[in-house]
Write a protein that holds these residues in place. Sequence first.
Motif, PDB file in Angstrom:
ATOM      1  N   ARG A   1      -6.872   6.754  -4.028  1.00 22.50           N
ATOM      2  CA  ARG A   1      -6.709   5.554  -3.191  1.00 22.50           C
ATOM      3  C   ARG A   1      -7.246   5.928  -1.722  1.00 22.50           C
ATOM      4  NH1 ARG A   1       0.016   6.063  -2.997  1.00 22.50           N
ATOM      5  NH2 ARG A   1       0.654   5.080  -5.154  1.00 22.50           N
TER       6      ARG A   1
ATOM      7  N   TRP B   1     -11.134   4.707  -2.548  1.00 19.88           N
ATOM      8  CA  TRP B   1     -11.193   3.258  -2.799  1.00 19.88           C
ATOM      9  C   TRP B   1     -10.715   2.256  -1.021  1.00 19.88           C
ATOM     10  CZ3 TRP B   1      -7.909  -0.911  -1.970  1.00 19.88           C
ATOM     11  CH2 TRP B   1      -8.043  -1.987  -1.975  1.00 19.88           C
TER      12      TRP B   1
ATOM     13  N   LEU C   1       1.025  -0.935  -0.052  1.00 25.57           N
ATOM     14  CA  LEU C   1       0.469  -0.035   0.068  1.00 25.57           C
ATOM     15  C   LEU C   1       0.912   0.952   0.473  1.00 25.57           C
ATOM     16  CD1 LEU C   1      -2.495  -1.279   3.078  1.00 25.57           C
ATOM     17  CD2 LEU C   1      -2.952  -1.349   0.318  1.00 25.57           C
TER      18      LEU C   1
ATOM     19  N   GLN D   1      -3.297  10.033  -5.252  1.00 27.12           N
ATOM     20  CA  GLN D   1      -3.967   9.930  -3.547  1.00 27.12           C
ATOM     21  C   GLN D   1      -5.069   9.684  -2.957  1.00 27.12           C
ATOM     22  OE1 GLN D   1      -1.733  12.016  -1.062  1.00 27.12           O
ATOM     23  NE2 GLN D   1      -3.030  12.814   0.381  1.00 27.12           N
TER      24      GLN D   1
ATOM     25  N   LEU E   1      -3.535   4.687  -8.585  1.00 29.85           N
ATOM     26  CA  LEU E   1      -4.316   5.468  -8.700  1.00 29.85           C
ATOM     27  C   LEU E   1      -3.190   6.611  -7.970  1.00 29.85           C
ATOM     28  CD1 LEU E   1      -6.268   3.720  -6.591  1.00 29.85           C
ATOM     29  CD2 LEU E   1      -6.940   4.220  -9.317  1.00 29.85           C
TER      30      LEU E   1
ATOM     31  N   MET F   1      -3.608  -0.305  -4.668  1.00 30.47           N
ATOM     32  CA  MET F   1      -3.760   1.204  -5.438  1.00 30.47           C
ATOM     33  C   MET F   1      -2.684   1.077  -6.244  1.00 30.47           C
ATOM     34  SD  MET F   1      -5.215   2.611  -1.438  1.00 30.47           S
ATOM     35  CE  MET F   1      -3.112   1.723  -1.359  1.00 30.47           C
TER      36      MET F   1
END
Length: 144
Positions: free
Chosen positions: A134, A137, A106, A131, A129, A126
């Motif tokens: 993220r 998500w 992560l 920020q 992606l 992630m």
Amino acid sequence: MNSKSDKRPIVLISCVKSKRAVPSKARELYTSPLFKKMMSYALLLEPKEIFILSALHGLLDLDTVILPYEKTLNNMKVKDRKDWSDGVIASLEERCDLRNDEFVLLAGRKYSEFLAPRLSHVSQPMDGLSQGRRLKWLNEQCHV
């Protein structure tokens, strides 16, 4: 004999800029919503272990007490990021089986670019992606 599907992962979470102003356990030092959500998601995975990827300290155990610091990989040179990754891999080798353990990473690209290729079983849910995406998500995964 364990099948691949019942292995508990080792979760690696990148550090963030927002920190408490006092010495704290690593799990409590980082204060951003993104970090808190990454930690919540990591706990949902019922991992074997969670480590923090610190730009200053390398691989951190959650209960290691550290001072606040200002350092990020985002403005480091490639060689310095490779050296940092070498240190993290060396620390992981002392604690994990890099060939057989499953890792969930992560972290943003600068933190994962030289780590992920050296882990045999790694997922980066992630990856790619921004920020903001993220956080979205993670909120979906944590049902917030």
